[in-house]
Write an enzyme that holds these catalytic residues in place. Structure first.
Site, PDB file in Angstrom:
ATOM      1  N   ARG A 166       0.869  -1.190   0.000  1.00  0.00           N
ATOM      2  CA  ARG A 166       0.000   0.000   0.000  1.00  0.00           C
ATOM      3  C   ARG A 166       0.895   1.226   0.000  1.00  0.00           C
ATOM      4  O   ARG A 166       1.706   1.408   0.910  1.00  0.00           O
ATOM      5  CB  ARG A 166      -0.936   0.033   1.205  1.00  0.00           C
TER       6      ARG A 166
ATOM      7  N   GLU B  89       4.386   7.140   2.865  1.00  0.00           N
ATOM      8  CA  GLU B  89       5.204   5.946   3.081  1.00  0.00           C
ATOM      9  C   GLU B  89       4.752   4.842   2.148  1.00  0.00           C
ATOM     10  O   GLU B  89       3.678   4.917   1.543  1.00  0.00           O
ATOM     11  CB  GLU B  89       5.152   5.470   4.540  1.00  0.00           C
TER      12      GLU B  89
ATOM     13  N   LYS C 266      11.214  11.236  11.316  1.00  0.00           N
ATOM     14  CA  LYS C 266      10.549   9.935  11.448  1.00  0.00           C
ATOM     15  C   LYS C 266      11.571   8.850  11.748  1.00  0.00           C
ATOM     16  O   LYS C 266      12.660   8.861  11.168  1.00  0.00           O
ATOM     17  CB  LYS C 266       9.862   9.559  10.132  1.00  0.00           C
TER      18      LYS C 266
ATOM     19  N   LYS D 298      11.981   2.567   6.183  1.00  0.00           N
ATOM     20  CA  LYS D 298      11.958   3.980   5.806  1.00  0.00           C
ATOM     21  C   LYS D 298      13.288   4.426   5.222  1.00  0.00           C
ATOM     22  O   LYS D 298      13.350   5.364   4.442  1.00  0.00           O
ATOM     23  CB  LYS D 298      11.591   4.828   7.021  1.00  0.00           C
TER      24      LYS D 298
ATOM     25  N   SER E 210      -3.101  -2.538   6.040  1.00  0.00           N
ATOM     26  CA  SER E 210      -4.435  -2.831   6.575  1.00  0.00           C
ATOM     27  C   SER E 210      -5.534  -2.059   5.850  1.00  0.00           C
ATOM     28  O   SER E 210      -5.277  -1.250   4.976  1.00  0.00           O
ATOM     29  CB  SER E 210      -4.466  -2.532   8.067  1.00  0.00           C
TER      30      SER E 210
ATOM     31  N   ASN F 128       4.148   0.783   2.240  1.00  0.00           N
ATOM     32  CA  ASN F 128       4.029  -0.353   3.149  1.00  0.00           C
ATOM     33  C   ASN F 128       4.219  -1.658   2.408  1.00  0.00           C
ATOM     34  O   ASN F 128       3.518  -1.936   1.437  1.00  0.00           O
ATOM     35  CB  ASN F 128       2.639  -0.361   3.794  1.00  0.00           C
TER      36      ASN F 128
END
Lengths: 518, 518
Positions: A134, A156, A401, A339, A163, A158
Site C-alpha cells: 500500500r 510511506e 521519522k 523507511k 491494513s 508499506n
C-alpha cells in the site's frame, strides 16, 4: 500556509438531516460488517468476555473531496511501484548496502537481516514471493508556486500488513448507499453522484487483495505432503480490526475457493511444523488430526518490534522463513519497506531509482511523488539535513521519522531541535528528515465509538498493489514478476490537530474519495 | 411423552473445537449483519446513546435437525396457505361472522373492525393488497401411534409483521460457512453437508420478501401526484431487531430498485398526509421539500394493542387505511390472522375450509397441518373444550392462547384450570384451547448476549409466503390472486424449559434446518 483548492464542503446539516444521515450510516455499517471491536475505553473486557460486541469502524460522515488527477495518477503508477519494490526485494546486494548502515542503530532491522542470512546459508526453500503493498499519499499544494496545483506526495510505502483493504471496499459502498438514499442535502448530491470520472469512487480492494492471495496459493502448486492446502493469516492476539481481515478471508474462500486459517503470532511454534524438506504444516488446534499444508503466509502481525518481545518470537519468524510457504512478504520485502529505503530513493539527486526502473518516463513519474527526504547521517545530504533539523526556524517545514515500520513516534516541526538535543548523536541516523506535505484545508465529520466530531481534517490516500514474483537465484538470475496489479484504494482521514495515522489505533477514520476537478 | 426420532446430536466439543466454532460464528455474524442491537441489560442507553453497538442475533451453534419430509411438505403447501388467507381476506361476510363473536371481548379486534367499516363507508381507495405471511409449525410425533411418524402441526399463521425474514437467509448462510471451514467435528460434517435433498437448507427469504414489496410497488402504477414513489416500512421506535428489517430494505433498493423510508408508528400523522384523492404522501423530516408518494406500507408495527396507547394511534391507523397506498397487510388481512380464524378452521369437523379452497386434495393437506383447536364459547365444540380445560388431568395435553396477535401470555397444561377459575367466564371466549404439539427431543446450544447455553430445545419452522391480490368489489366480484409464491423459511429454536417464542424478546434463537431422513 496551506492553500485552499476545494469548494465549500461539507454543508451544515439540520438536526433532522444529521439524524437521518447518522442512523443510516450506523445501520448500514453494522449490517455490512464495516465494523471494529470496540476499544476497552468503550466496552470493557469484563462486560463482554466473549467479544460479541461490535461498532462501526471509525468513518467519515461525508466522503472527502479529492482532486481527480491526483487520484488517477496515484492509481496509475501503482504497477510501477509494485515493479520497483519487487526489484528492490530481488536485489540483495543493494539491500545489504542499505541495511548495513542500520545494523548498529536499529536492532529490529538487524534481527530481520540475520534471519535472511541464516536462511540463505541453508538455502531458501521457496523462490516465489508475494507483495501486497500500500503506497500512501497526501495531496500537497506548494504555496510558494506561482500557480499552485495539487499533486500527490508519498507519505510511506508499506510492504507488510497493509491494513484496511477489507474495509475500504465497504466504506465506499456505504457512502454510495447514502447518496442513493438522498442522505446528503440536494446542493451537494450532484457533486457526490458518480459520473464516469468524478464522484465517489468504489474501491475493489477486498476482492482484489484476496485475488492476490489466491494467485499465490495457486502458484505454490500441488501438495508435497499429500495434504489439503491452506493460506495462513498470521495475526495479533486481541485484534480489534479483525473484521478488516475477515472480509479478505471470506472473499478468499468464496471468490478464490481457498481455505485459510488465522494463526496468532505467539502460536506459530505450537501449531505449525516443518517436514524434512521444509514443507510447512499447520495443525489446527480444534482438529489436530487434519493437518494442512501451508502455501502462503499473509503477515498481519510480526511487522513491528512489539510483536517480538520473547526469544521464541524470533525463533518463530525464522521457522516461517525457512519454510517452503510463500511469504507475504518475504523477509527481504519486509526490509525493502524500511523507511531508510524510502529515504535513499527520495534523497534529492539520488542515483538509485535508475537501478530498478529502466524507463525514464516511469522514473520521472515516481520521482514526482517523492517529498524530499534526507538521511541524518554524515553524508553530504545528511549534514545538510542536520543543519535544517537543528534550527527551529528551518525545522518548522519538516517531520522527523524513525526508520522503522509501524507508525508512531514522529517528531514534528519546532519540536525537532529539542528532541535531537536530547538524543545521543550516534542515534540520529535511525531517523530521517522529511519535508512536510502541505495538504489543502478540508473539513469533515467523523463517527468514532459513538461520538461525532467535526473539524479540519487531513486525508491520506493509500493505493493497494499486488505483485507476485520469482525471486531469482542471484548471479545474473534476477527473477521475474509473474503477476502485477493495482488493487483498489483506501482513504484515511484524521483530524488535522492530530498528527498521527492509523484508524484502529484511534486516531483516524476510513473514508471514500469524492473526486473533484480542481 | 415426547418420542425420540433423531440420531445423537449435536456432538460434544472439546474446548478448542468450541472456541474455533464460536470465534468463527461471532465474527461471521458481525461481518454479515446477522446482528441485533443489544438489550439494555447488556448495554445501557447511557453507555451508548447513539446506538452504535451491535451483537450477533441470538443464534444456535449447530443447525437443528429437522425431518426432510416435514420440511418439504411445509414449503410445498405455502402457496395453498397464501391462497387460503387471501380468500379469507376477500370474504368480508365470513370475516364479519367471525369477528362479531369477538367484538365484545376483544377491544383490539373491535377497533380494527371499526376502521374497516369506516373506510368501507367512504369507499376503499386501493383495491390491491399485499400479504407477506409466515406459517409457523412444529414437528409433532404422536406417541400413542403404533408407528410414530413425524408430521408438521401449525402453531400459528402470521398475516402481519412476520419477522426474521431478513436474518434467516443470513443464519443459514452462516451455518453453511461453518460447515465449509470444518468448524464441526468430522463425525457430523457429512450429515450437515448439503446434498440435493438433505443437509443445511439455504433460506432465500430476504430477497424473496423484498421481491414481494417490489411487486406491490410496481403494481401500484405511476404516481398520481407526479412525485417520486416509495415504500414505507412502518416501524416501532427503539427496534432492537432493526437489522432484520434493514436487510429487506437493502435488497429492495438493490435488487428491486425501489426506495423506502422507515416511518416510526408515532410519526404517521406528522410525516404523512393525504391528498384530496387520498394519495398518501410521505414528507421526509430530513428533506421536507422532497415529498414522496407512498405505493406500499409494510407494517412492522401496529400489530399489537401495545402500539395503540394513545387516541392518535388509532387515528393514524385509520389515516393509513383510508389511503390509496397498498397495505401489507390490509386491515381485513390483519383480521384474517386472528387466532379465532385459525381456531374455527382447525375446529374438528369444521365446514369452513371448503368455502375457501376448492380442491379436496389441497384441503386435505392443509387439514393435516392443523392441531385440534377448540373455541371456549358455548357451541358444542366450545362446551367440549371447557370440559377438557377445567379438568387438570385432561388439561395437561393442552395450551390456552389468547385470540389476539403478538404472542405471549399463553397458559400451559396444568395451569389452565386455575387460570380459568380466576378469569370471569364471560372472558373465556377470548381464548382458544389447542392440543399441545409433542416435538421430538432435540439438543442444541444457543449464543445470546455473549453467553452460551446448551440444553434441550424446541424448533419452530416458519415458512414465508408472498401473495398479491385484487380485493374485488363484493357482489360476485371476489377479486383475484395476482402473485403467489413461497418465500423461504425460518427456523426459530428455544429452550424447552421456556414455553415462549420470539427471538428478539429474548426467548429464542434463529437457526437453520439440517434436513435428515427420519
Amino acid at each position: 500556509m496551506a492553500t485552499s483548492i476545494y469548494p465549500q464542503y461539507p454543508p451544515d446539516l439540520t438536526g433532522e438531516q444529521k439524524s437521518y444521515l447518522l442512523t443510516n450510516l450506523i445501520d448500514w455499517s453494522i449490517a455490512h460488517g464495516l465494523t471494529v471491536k470496540p476499544p476497552p475505553s468503550f466496552v470493557s473486557a469484563n462486560q463482554d468476555p466473549l467479544g460479541v460486541l461490535a461498532t462501526p469502524a471509525p468513518v467519515t460522515l461525508f466522503p472527502s473531496l479529492f482532486p481527480q488527477r491526483c487520484f488517477d495518477e496515484a492509481l496509475a503508477i501503482q504497477e510501477s511501484y509494485n515493479e520497483l519494490y519487487s526489484a528492490i526485494a530481488r536485489d540483495e546486494d543493494w539491500l545489504k548496502s542499505i541495511v548495513e548502515e542500520l545494523l548498529d542503530i536499529d536492532d529490529f532491522v538487524s534481527q530481520l537481516w540475520n534471519i535472511h542470512l541464516t536462511v540463505k546459508k541453508e538455502g531458501y526453500a521457496q523462490n516465489l514471493a508475494l507483495g501486497m503493498f500500500r503506497s500512501d499519499y497526501m495531496v500537497h499544494v506548494d504555496s510558494t508556486a506561482t500557480k499552485p496545483e495539487p499533486e500527490i506526495k508519498q507519505v510511506e510505502f508499506n510492504t507488510i500488513a497493509s491494513s484496511f483493504g477489507g474495509l475500504s471496499a465497504q466504506v465506499t459502498a456505504m457512502h454510495r448507499h447514502l447518496v442513493a438514499i438522498d442522505a446528503y442535502p440536494p446542493e451537494i448530491s450532484a457533486l457526490l453522484k458518480t459520473t464516469e470520472s468524478l464522484g465517489i469512487k468504489q474501491s475493489r480492494s477486498n476482492t482484489s487483495l484476496a485475488a492476490g492471495l489466491g494467485a499465490a496459493h495457486r502458484a505454490y502448486g500441488t501438495s508435497k505432503a499429500s495434504l489439503p492446502l491452506c493460506v495462513i493469516f498470521l495475526v495479533q492476539d486481541l485484534e480489534r480490526n479483525a473484521f478488516d481481515q475477515r472480509h479478505l478471508e471470506y472473499s478468499l474462500l468464496h471468490d478464490q475457493g481457498t481455505r485459510s486459517f488465522r494463526l496468532p503470532f505467539d502460536r506459530i511454534l505450537t501449531d505449525t511444523k516443518l517436514t524434512s524438506d521444509r514443507t510447512l504444516l499447520y495443525i489446527p488446534p480444534h482438529s489436530p488430526s487434519t493437518s494442512h499444508e501451508v502455501t502462503t503466509i499473509y503477515f498481519r502481525a510480526g511487522y513491528s518490534p512489539s510483536d517480538y518481545t520473547t526469544p521464541d518470537a524470533w525463533a518463530a519468524r525464522l521457522h516461517l522463513e525457512r519454510s517452503a510457504a510463500i511469504k507475504c512478504p518475504s523477509i527481504l520485502t519486509h526490509l525493502a519497506g524500511s523507511k531508510k529505503v524510502q529515504q535513499v530513493l527520495a534523497t534529492p539527486s539520488s542515483p538509485h531509482l535508475s537501478r530498478f526502473l529502466t524507463s525514464p518516463a516511469t522514473r520521472a513519474r515516481i520521482l514526482n511523488t517523492f517529498a524530499p527526504i534526507y538521511p541524518l547521517d554524515t553524508s553530504a545530504a545528511g549534514l545538510e539535513a542536520r543543519r535544517l533539523a537543528t534550527d527551529s526556524k528551518t525545522a518548522a517545514r519538516y517531520v522527523l521519522k524513525p526508520q522503522r515500520e509501524g507508525g508512531g513516534n514522529n517528531i514534528y516541526r519546532a519540536a525537532i531541535p529539542k528532541f535531537l538535543g536530547e538524543t545521543s548523536e550516534e542515534r540520529w541516523p535511525a531517523y530521517i528528515l522529511m519535508e512536510m506535505i502541505e495538504p489543502p484545508p478540508l473539513t469533515n465529520a467523523i463517527l468514532r465509538n459513538g461520538e461525532v466530531q467535526r473539524g479540519g481534517v487531513i486525508g491520506e490516500l493509500g493505493v493497494y498493489g499486488v505483485c507476485l514474483w520469482r525471486q531469482g537465484g542471484g548471479e545474473g538470475d534476477k527473477g521475474e514478476v509473474l503477476e502485477n496489479w493495482e488493487a483498489g484504494y483506501l482513504l484515511r482521514t484524521k483530524g488535522d490537530t492530530s498528527e498521527e495515522g492509523g484508524v484502529a489505533a484511534g486516531f483516524g477514520a476510513v473514508d471514500s474519495a469524492c473526486l473533484v476537478d480542481v
